[in-house]
Motif scaffolding. Structure first.
Motif, PDB file in Angstrom:
ATOM      1  N   ARG A  92       0.837  -1.200   0.000  1.00 40.97           N
ATOM      2  CA  ARG A  92       0.000   0.000   0.000  1.00 40.97           C
ATOM      3  C   ARG A  92       0.875   1.255   0.000  1.00 40.97           C
ATOM      4  NH1 ARG A  92      -3.909  -1.089   4.377  1.00 40.97           N
ATOM      5  NH2 ARG A  92      -4.683  -2.677   2.954  1.00 40.97           N
ATOM      6  N   LEU A  93       1.858   1.266   0.884  1.00 38.85           N
ATOM      7  CA  LEU A  93       2.738   2.433   0.994  1.00 38.85           C
ATOM      8  C   LEU A  93       3.495   2.692  -0.325  1.00 38.85           C
ATOM      9  CD1 LEU A  93       4.236   4.534   2.832  1.00 38.85           C
ATOM     10  CD2 LEU A  93       5.850   2.696   3.377  1.00 38.85           C
ATOM     11  N   ILE A  94       4.056   1.648  -0.895  1.00 30.22           N
ATOM     12  CA  ILE A  94       4.882   1.821  -2.103  1.00 30.22           C
ATOM     13  C   ILE A  94       4.015   2.154  -3.320  1.00 30.22           C
ATOM     14  CG2 ILE A  94       6.520   0.653  -3.651  1.00 30.22           C
ATOM     15  CD1 ILE A  94       7.494  -0.908  -1.134  1.00 30.22           C
ATOM     16  N   ASN A  95       2.805   1.577  -3.351  1.00 32.81           N
ATOM     17  CA  ASN A  95       1.912   1.840  -4.485  1.00 32.81           C
ATOM     18  C   ASN A  95       1.423   3.278  -4.573  1.00 32.81           C
ATOM     19  OD1 ASN A  95       1.585  -0.277  -6.358  1.00 32.81           O
ATOM     20  ND2 ASN A  95       0.682  -1.502  -4.721  1.00 32.81           N
ATOM     21  N   THR A  96       1.361   3.974  -3.461  1.00 35.32           N
ATOM     22  CA  THR A  96       0.926   5.368  -3.548  1.00 35.32           C
ATOM     23  C   THR A  96       1.964   6.191  -4.315  1.00 35.32           C
ATOM     24  OG1 THR A  96       1.886   5.779  -1.386  1.00 35.32           O
ATOM     25  CG2 THR A  96      -0.478   5.402  -1.426  1.00 35.32           C
ATOM     26  N   GLU A  97       3.232   5.824  -4.209  1.00 36.86           N
ATOM     27  CA  GLU A  97       4.281   6.539  -4.927  1.00 36.86           C
ATOM     28  C   GLU A  97       4.488   5.970  -6.339  1.00 36.86           C
ATOM     29  OE1 GLU A  97       6.622   9.694  -5.061  1.00 36.86           O
ATOM     30  OE2 GLU A  97       5.572   9.100  -3.211  1.00 36.86           O
ATOM     31  N   LYS A 109       4.774  -3.651  -8.234  1.00 39.08           N
ATOM     32  CA  LYS A 109       4.168  -4.744  -7.463  1.00 39.08           C
ATOM     33  C   LYS A 109       5.228  -5.353  -6.553  1.00 39.08           C
ATOM     34  CE  LYS A 109       1.465  -8.993  -8.084  1.00 39.08           C
ATOM     35  NZ  LYS A 109       0.865  -8.918  -6.733  1.00 39.08           N
ATOM     36  N   LEU A 110       4.799  -5.645  -5.333  1.00 32.81           N
ATOM     37  CA  LEU A 110       5.726  -6.203  -4.349  1.00 32.81           C
ATOM     38  C   LEU A 110       5.456  -7.701  -4.193  1.00 32.81           C
ATOM     39  CD1 LEU A 110       7.889  -4.989  -2.429  1.00 32.81           C
ATOM     40  CD2 LEU A 110       6.091  -4.778  -0.705  1.00 32.81           C
ATOM     41  N   TYR A 111       6.507  -8.516  -4.291  1.00 32.51           N
ATOM     42  CA  TYR A 111       6.372  -9.969  -4.163  1.00 32.51           C
ATOM     43  C   TYR A 111       7.177 -10.476  -2.968  1.00 32.51           C
ATOM     44  CZ  TYR A 111       4.975  -9.976  -9.122  1.00 32.51           C
ATOM     45  OH  TYR A 111       4.354  -9.761 -10.321  1.00 32.51           O
ATOM     46  N   LEU A 118      13.200   4.317  -2.795  1.00 35.01           N
ATOM     47  CA  LEU A 118      12.449   3.383  -1.952  1.00 35.01           C
ATOM     48  C   LEU A 118      12.758   3.623  -0.472  1.00 35.01           C
ATOM     49  CD1 LEU A 118      10.610   0.881  -1.761  1.00 35.01           C
ATOM     50  CD2 LEU A 118      12.606  -0.546  -2.222  1.00 35.01           C
ATOM     51  N   ALA A 119      14.044   3.855  -0.169  1.00 37.08           N
ATOM     52  CA  ALA A 119      14.434   4.130   1.223  1.00 37.08           C
ATOM     53  C   ALA A 119      13.721   5.385   1.733  1.00 37.08           C
ATOM     54  CB  ALA A 119      15.951   4.275   1.319  1.00 37.08           C
ATOM     55  N   ASP A 120      13.598   6.416   0.879  1.00 43.20           N
ATOM     56  CA  ASP A 120      12.875   7.638   1.281  1.00 43.20           C
ATOM     57  C   ASP A 120      11.402   7.362   1.544  1.00 43.20           C
ATOM     58  OD1 ASP A 120      15.137   9.168   1.094  1.00 43.20           O
ATOM     59  OD2 ASP A 120      14.735   9.869  -0.960  1.00 43.20           O
ATOM     60  N   ILE A 121      10.800   6.575   0.666  1.00 44.97           N
ATOM     61  CA  ILE A 121       9.369   6.252   0.834  1.00 44.97           C
ATOM     62  C   ILE A 121       9.142   5.520   2.157  1.00 44.97           C
ATOM     63  CG2 ILE A 121       7.467   4.865  -0.095  1.00 44.97           C
ATOM     64  CD1 ILE A 121       8.720   5.280  -2.907  1.00 44.97           C
ATOM     65  N   LEU A 122      10.039   4.595   2.466  1.00 45.06           N
ATOM     66  CA  LEU A 122       9.913   3.802   3.698  1.00 45.06           C
ATOM     67  C   LEU A 122      10.114   4.679   4.932  1.00 45.06           C
ATOM     68  CD1 LEU A 122      11.955   0.705   2.462  1.00 45.06           C
ATOM     69  CD2 LEU A 122       9.483   0.770   2.808  1.00 45.06           C
ATOM     70  N   GLN A 123      11.066   5.601   4.821  1.00 46.58           N
ATOM     71  CA  GLN A 123      11.323   6.552   5.913  1.00 46.58           C
ATOM     72  C   GLN A 123      10.054   7.341   6.228  1.00 46.58           C
ATOM     73  OE1 GLN A 123      15.033   6.765   6.602  1.00 46.58           O
ATOM     74  NE2 GLN A 123      14.062   7.147   8.578  1.00 46.58           N
ATOM     75  N   ALA A 124       9.429   7.858   5.152  1.00 45.70           N
ATOM     76  CA  ALA A 124       8.197   8.650   5.322  1.00 45.70           C
ATOM     77  C   ALA A 124       7.071   7.793   5.883  1.00 45.70           C
ATOM     78  CB  ALA A 124       7.803   9.261   3.982  1.00 45.70           C
ATOM     79  N   SER A 180       8.840  -5.170  -8.103  1.00 43.37           N
ATOM     80  CA  SER A 180       8.906  -5.204  -9.561  1.00 43.37           C
ATOM     81  C   SER A 180       8.404  -3.871 -10.074  1.00 43.37           C
ATOM     82  CB  SER A 180       8.046  -6.372 -10.035  1.00 43.37           C
ATOM     83  OG  SER A 180       7.623  -6.137 -11.339  1.00 43.37           O
ATOM     84  N   ILE A 181       9.224  -3.182 -10.850  1.00 42.80           N
ATOM     85  CA  ILE A 181       8.859  -1.847 -11.303  1.00 42.80           C
ATOM     86  C   ILE A 181       9.464  -1.608 -12.675  1.00 42.80           C
ATOM     87  CG2 ILE A 181      10.789  -0.911  -9.913  1.00 42.80           C
ATOM     88  CD1 ILE A 181       9.175   1.684  -9.733  1.00 42.80           C
ATOM     89  N   ASP A 182       8.655  -1.051 -13.563  1.00 43.87           N
ATOM     90  CA  ASP A 182       9.115  -0.810 -14.928  1.00 43.87           C
ATOM     91  C   ASP A 182       9.329   0.700 -15.068  1.00 43.87           C
ATOM     92  OD1 ASP A 182       9.777  -1.104 -17.529  1.00 43.87           O
ATOM     93  OD2 ASP A 182       7.722  -1.409 -18.235  1.00 43.87           O
ATOM     94  N   ASP A 183      10.542   1.142 -14.800  1.00 47.28           N
ATOM     95  CA  ASP A 183      10.830   2.569 -14.880  1.00 47.28           C
ATOM     96  C   ASP A 183      12.142   2.742 -15.639  1.00 47.28           C
ATOM     97  OD1 ASP A 183      11.627   5.218 -14.500  1.00 47.28           O
ATOM     98  OD2 ASP A 183      10.633   5.338 -12.551  1.00 47.28           O
ATOM     99  N   LYS A 184      12.041   3.150 -16.872  1.00 50.78           N
ATOM    100  CA  LYS A 184      13.232   3.228 -17.724  1.00 50.78           C
ATOM    101  C   LYS A 184      14.118   4.420 -17.381  1.00 50.78           C
ATOM    102  CE  LYS A 184      11.693   0.082 -21.060  1.00 50.78           C
ATOM    103  NZ  LYS A 184      10.448  -0.223 -20.335  1.00 50.78           N
ATOM    104  N   GLU A 185      13.545   5.392 -16.671  1.00 52.24           N
ATOM    105  CA  GLU A 185      14.304   6.593 -16.333  1.00 52.24           C
ATOM    106  C   GLU A 185      15.321   6.339 -15.211  1.00 52.24           C
ATOM    107  OE1 GLU A 185      12.436   9.895 -17.954  1.00 52.24           O
ATOM    108  OE2 GLU A 185      12.770   7.990 -19.012  1.00 52.24           O
ATOM    109  N   MET A 186      14.945   5.443 -14.297  1.00 51.60           N
ATOM    110  CA  MET A 186      15.750   5.307 -13.081  1.00 51.60           C
ATOM    111  C   MET A 186      16.609   4.044 -13.095  1.00 51.60           C
ATOM    112  SD  MET A 186      12.998   6.293 -10.161  1.00 51.60           S
ATOM    113  CE  MET A 186      14.035   6.568  -8.748  1.00 51.60           C
TER     114      MET A 186
END
Ligand code: GTP
Ligand code: MG
Length: 342
Positions: free
Chosen positions: A55-60, A65-67, A103-109, A88-94
Motif C-alpha cells: 500500500r505504501l509503495i503503491n501510492t508513490e 508490485k511487491l512480491y 524506496l528508502a525515502d518512501i519507507l522513511q516517510a 517489480s517496477i518498470d521505470d526506464k528513467e531510473m
C-alpha cells in the motif's frame, strides 16, 4: 597400494545398505521438523507486512508490485527468519540504485525503522524493520527470477510432504555445522533445497515438473521458465514409495558422501537426471567458477549453484557429508549427534 584400497572402501560404501533400525528415529526427526516450522500467527504477520508495504509503495509507484520470495514464500522457511521481498517496477528513467534510494525515502516517510539502503551489494537491497509486527526484511528490485524459482520450490513442496521435512532438517544441519554460508564458500539454502528435490526425483517420490507439459510459462530476461504447475493433481505421485524421513536423510547424506561422482556429474532438477559436466563445459575453472560440486539452477541453466565452493571448502563439505552419513549409519542417537555444533 593405498590408492586402490581407499577406492575399494569407497566402492563398498556406495552399495552399503541402510541400517535396519533407522525408522526408530523417525519420531525424533519429525519433532525437530515441527519445532522449526513457523506458526500460523507468524505467517499472518508476514502477510500483514506485505499488505502494508504494498500500500505504501503503491501510492508513490502505482505500477509497481511487491512480491514475497525466498524462504517465507517457498515453504522452506524456519520460524523467525527474515523476509525477502522483491519490488517489480518498470521505470526506464531510473537505475536500480536510484530506485533503491527512492524506496528508502518512501519507507522513511512511512515510519519504518532501521532503514539501510545497500546500493553496492551484488544484489542491491534496502533493509528495514517494521515496528508494528517486529519483522525485519530485505527488499530487492526486479529480481523476478527469484520470484519464479520460489514458486517452483513451493510447488514441489506441495506434491509430497517428505520434501519439506527433508529440506528443513538438511537446512537445520547445514546452519548448525556452518556449511550454509555462501560468502565463506559453502552452499546457500536454495542449493540445499534443490539437492533434496534431486534426491526425491531419483527415488521417484517427486516428478520432474519442467519435463512435463507446461501449464505455467514466463520469460524472465532471456530465460524461458516453463513447467507443469497444477501440482494438486500430483499429490499421489510418490505414494508407492514408503521411505520415511529417517531413511531419506540417510539416503541424502549417503548420496553426497559416497555416491555422487564429483569429477563427472552435475545434478539437474530441470531434467530430473544427472547430466555430465562435459556436456555443460563445466570441467575446468572459468573465472571464479570452479565447478567442484555442480548444481544446475533450474531456470538459469548456465548458473552453477556450487560455483562459490573452492578447493578448501569442497573438502569441508565432503567431510561434513561423510560425518552425517556415518552418524546416520552407526550412531546410537543420530537425531542428537547430527546436530552437535561445529
Ligand atoms: P534461509 O534464509 O536460509 O532460511 O533460506 P532462503 O530460502 O531465504 O534461501 P536463500 O537466502 O539461499 O535464498 C533466497 C531466495 O533467493 C531463494 O529462494 C531463491 O529464490 C533466490 N536465490 C538464492 N540464491 C540464488 C541463486 O544463486 N540463483 C538464483 N537464481 N536465485 C537464488
Ligand atoms: Mg532468506
Amino acid at each position: 597400494g593405498h590408492h586402490v584400497s581407499s577406492q575399494r572402501i569407497r566402492f563398498q560404501r556406495r552399495n552399503r545398505p541402510c541400517r535396519y533400525d533407522i525408522d526408530r528415529f523417525t519420531p525424533n526427526f519429525l519433532s525437530i521438523f515441527e519445532s522449526l516450522m513457523p506458526s500460523e500467527e507468524e505467517i499472518a504477520k508476514q502477510k500483514q507486512l506485505l499488505t502494508s508495504l504494498s500500500r505504501l509503495i503503491n501510492t508513490e509507484w502505482p505500477n509497481s508490485k511487491l512480491y514475497l520470495y525466498g524462504s517465507c514464500a517457498n515453504s522452506f522457511g524456519f520460524s523467525n527468519s527474515d523476509i525477502d521481498l522483491c519490488l517489480s517496477i518498470d521505470d526506464k528513467e531510473m537505475s536500480k540504485v536510484d530506485i533503491i534510494l527512492k524506496l528508502a525515502d518512501i519507507l522513511q516517510a512511512g515510519n519504518l525503522q532501521n532503514i539501510q539502503p545497500l546500493t553496492r551489494a551484488r544484489v542491491p537491497i534496502v533493509k528495514l524493520m517494521d515496528p508494528e509486527t517486529g519483522l525485519s526484511c530485505d527488499i530487492c528490485v526486479n529480481n523476478l527470477l527469484a520470484v519464479v524459482n520460489t514458486k517452483l520450490l513451493r510447488d514441489y513442496a506441495q506434491i509430497d510432504r517428505r520434501l519439506r521435512q527433508l529440506a528443513f532438517i538438511v537446512k537445520h544441519w547445514a546452519k548448525i555445522r556452518c556449511v550454509n554460508e555462501t560468502y565463506q564458500g559453502t552452499l546457500s539454502s536454495y542449493a540445499y533445497v534443490i539437492m533434496c528435490i534431486h534426491l526425491l526425483q531419483l527415488r521417484r517420490i517427486l516428478p520432474c515438473l519442467q519435463e512435463m507439459e507446461a501449464t505455467y510459462y514466463v520469460k524472465v530476461d532471456e530465460n524461458n521458465c516453463a513447467y507443469f504447475d497444477q501440482v494438486e493433481k500430483l499429490n499421489n505421485y510418490g505414494a508407492h514409495n514408503r521411505d520415511t524421513i529417517s531413511r531419506l536423510l540417510w539416503a541424502f547424506f549417503h548420496y553426497w558422501a559416497y555416491e555422487h561422482d564429483y569429477t563427472r556429474d552435475v545434478i539437474s532438477i530441470r531434467t530430473g537426471r544427472i547430466i555430465s559436466k562435459e556436456r555443460k563445459d563445466w570441467t575446468r575453472r572459468v573465472g571464479n567458477d570452479r565447478h567442484l560440486i555442480c548444481i544446475e539452477d533450474p531456470f538459469e541453466i548456465s548458473h552453477d549453484l556450487g560455483r562459490v565452493v573452492d578447493k578448501f571448502t569442497i573438502k569441508i563439505l565432503r567431510e561434513e557429508f561423510e560425518r552425517a552419513a556415518n552418524i546416520l549409519q552407526f550412531d546410537p542417537n543420530p537425531s542428537i549427534t547430527l546436530f552437535e555444533p561445529y
